[in-house]
Design an enzyme around this catalytic site. Sequence first.
Site, PDB file in Angstrom:
ATOM      1  NE  ARG A   1      -4.378  -1.528   1.532  1.00 36.15           N
ATOM      2  CZ  ARG A   1      -5.337  -2.017   2.293  1.00 36.15           C
ATOM      3  NH1 ARG A   1      -5.196  -2.013   3.605  1.00 36.15           N
ATOM      4  NH2 ARG A   1      -6.442  -2.496   1.768  1.00 36.15           N
TER       5      ARG A   1
ATOM      6  CE  LYS B   1     -21.656 -20.737   6.960  1.00 40.47           C
ATOM      7  NZ  LYS B   1     -22.134 -20.733   8.325  1.00 40.47           N
TER       8      LYS B   1
ATOM      9  N   GLY C   1     -11.776  -9.478  -0.096  1.00 40.78           N
ATOM     10  CA  GLY C   1     -11.509 -10.498   0.918  1.00 40.78           C
ATOM     11  C   GLY C   1     -10.348 -11.412   0.581  1.00 40.78           C
TER      12      GLY C   1
ATOM     13  N   GLY D   1     -13.786  -4.417   1.246  1.00 46.80           N
ATOM     14  CA  GLY D   1     -15.184  -3.991   1.338  1.00 46.80           C
ATOM     15  C   GLY D   1     -15.617  -3.117   0.173  1.00 46.80           C
TER      16      GLY D   1
HETATM   17  P1  AMP Z   1     -15.429 -15.664   1.631  1.00 47.02           P
HETATM   18  O1  AMP Z   1     -14.747 -14.851   2.684  1.00 47.02           O
HETATM   19  O2  AMP Z   1     -16.905 -15.782   1.781  1.00 47.02           O
HETATM   20  O3  AMP Z   1     -15.011 -15.247   0.220  1.00 47.02           O
HETATM   21  O4  AMP Z   1     -14.948 -17.153   1.821  1.00 47.02           O
HETATM   22  C1  AMP Z   1     -13.617 -17.531   1.675  1.00 47.02           C
HETATM   23  C2  AMP Z   1     -13.454 -18.813   2.386  1.00 47.02           C
HETATM   24  O5  AMP Z   1     -14.312 -19.770   1.815  1.00 47.02           O
HETATM   25  C3  AMP Z   1     -12.066 -19.387   2.294  1.00 47.02           C
HETATM   26  O6  AMP Z   1     -11.495 -19.355   3.574  1.00 47.02           O
HETATM   27  C4  AMP Z   1     -12.277 -20.801   1.811  1.00 47.02           C
HETATM   28  O7  AMP Z   1     -11.510 -21.743   2.514  1.00 47.02           O
HETATM   29  C5  AMP Z   1     -13.738 -21.030   2.077  1.00 47.02           C
HETATM   30  N1  AMP Z   1     -14.311 -22.072   1.211  1.00 47.02           N
HETATM   31  C6  AMP Z   1     -14.322 -22.143  -0.112  1.00 47.02           C
HETATM   32  N2  AMP Z   1     -14.867 -23.285  -0.538  1.00 47.02           N
HETATM   33  C7  AMP Z   1     -15.196 -23.992   0.556  1.00 47.02           C
HETATM   34  C8  AMP Z   1     -15.786 -25.272   0.787  1.00 47.02           C
HETATM   35  N3  AMP Z   1     -16.123 -26.071  -0.239  1.00 47.02           N
HETATM   36  N4  AMP Z   1     -15.949 -25.660   2.053  1.00 47.02           N
HETATM   37  C9  AMP Z   1     -15.585 -24.861   3.075  1.00 47.02           C
HETATM   38  N5  AMP Z   1     -15.046 -23.656   2.942  1.00 47.02           N
HETATM   39  C10 AMP Z   1     -14.851 -23.224   1.689  1.00 47.02           C
END
Ligand code: AMP
Length: 403
Positions: free
Chosen positions: A39, A200, A361, A384
Amino acid sequence: MTQYKTIDDLGDLNGKVVMLRADLNVPMNEKFEVTNTARIDRTVPTIKELMRKGAKVVVTSHLGRPEGKGDMANSLSHIVKDLEKSLGKHVVFVDDCIGPHVEEAIKNMKQDEILLLENLRFYKEEKKGDENFAKELVKPIDVYVSDAFSTAHRDHASMVAAVKLRPAAFGRLMEEEVNALSKGLNDPKRPLIAIVGGSKVSTKLDLLNNLVKKVDKLVISGGMAHTFMKASGIDTVNEANSLVQMDMIDTAKEIMATAKANNCKIVLPLDVVVSKEFKPMAEHKTVDLDHIPAEGWSLLDVGEKTIAAINAELDESKTLVWNGPLGVFEMKPFDNATNKVAEHAADLTQAGKLMSVAGGGDTVSALANAGVENKFSYISTAGGAFLEWMEGKELPGVVVLKK
Ligand code: AMP
């Protein structure tokens, strides 16, 4: 950049005091040493350009989540050495961001040096977007340059109120970021494909709802795909073997219906990698959807058929927007799909066939893990702000500089 004010719109800066709102929110270790200077390095070209134009440059930023004034763990004094090294000039640190110390330091500024002010968030007024605080901030300066894209989704005093009080413009970094993101979603070459992964569905609803109305193809992978798989009738996916969110099934169905109404093709996993345990190098196998074991195994990645299908969609696309890993990329070999698709997107980008934008993220670390961080058209380090832009929201720190 006809839509927004840039440094080119500011006229003669010779002898003017220019405040640069940068993003120097860098990671540090317990000895307060900067562990990643990206940065800082990315801010330096704007500082140099302003100096070349004869401006007296006063740099401000936030750092961490300070408890209030005097929280030395979050003092910007810790980054002076690295800023000097990257800039190649003397940096004078001022132990406040408003008030007599700042005014005095500006008066005493020498040619060929810059000022770095103390953490803006030492004042709670900063986060509140307080106008009086903004007035104090700009009191000793002539011109304001806003270069902290990663904070552009916040209505903070230094991002909005201060910008309105002086002739103002984007810095080069903000300009580059807004340009890249506009090419990605607002005015893309089509077909436009989005890849959304991550854990999720519930955290990415706004994003998915916006994307299905804008993109031609939407790849859904990662843990969030499990809910969509269940919603489309894959009954082998259950709460014991996946991240399926049963309370989100109807929402997933609605998103798929909106996609259909908007001619957006949804691409879901065709095969998956299941693992006995949630740890690196755990026993695993690739299975078709009708052979997912009901229990004792977890879905941690997508398989080769899915990778081939996503890559074939990329071959037929001109623009890619990517957020979220395709699997549990932090553990080998469950980073396989993320790596292979990232490599393919990088190759297409390098061959001039694809404009690729990614961010938000964990995406930056997932793509760094794949070794493609310099091979995409643009990777945004703004978490964000990048996500809110993908959600189709107006970012206050960007809108305020519309011409
Ligand atoms: P996010 O912050 O929502 O973009 O999620 C990122 C996280 O999703 C990472 O830490 C990944 O390890 C997790 N992730 C991706 N695919 C899977 C999966 N099939 N099962 C569990 N965690 C997952």
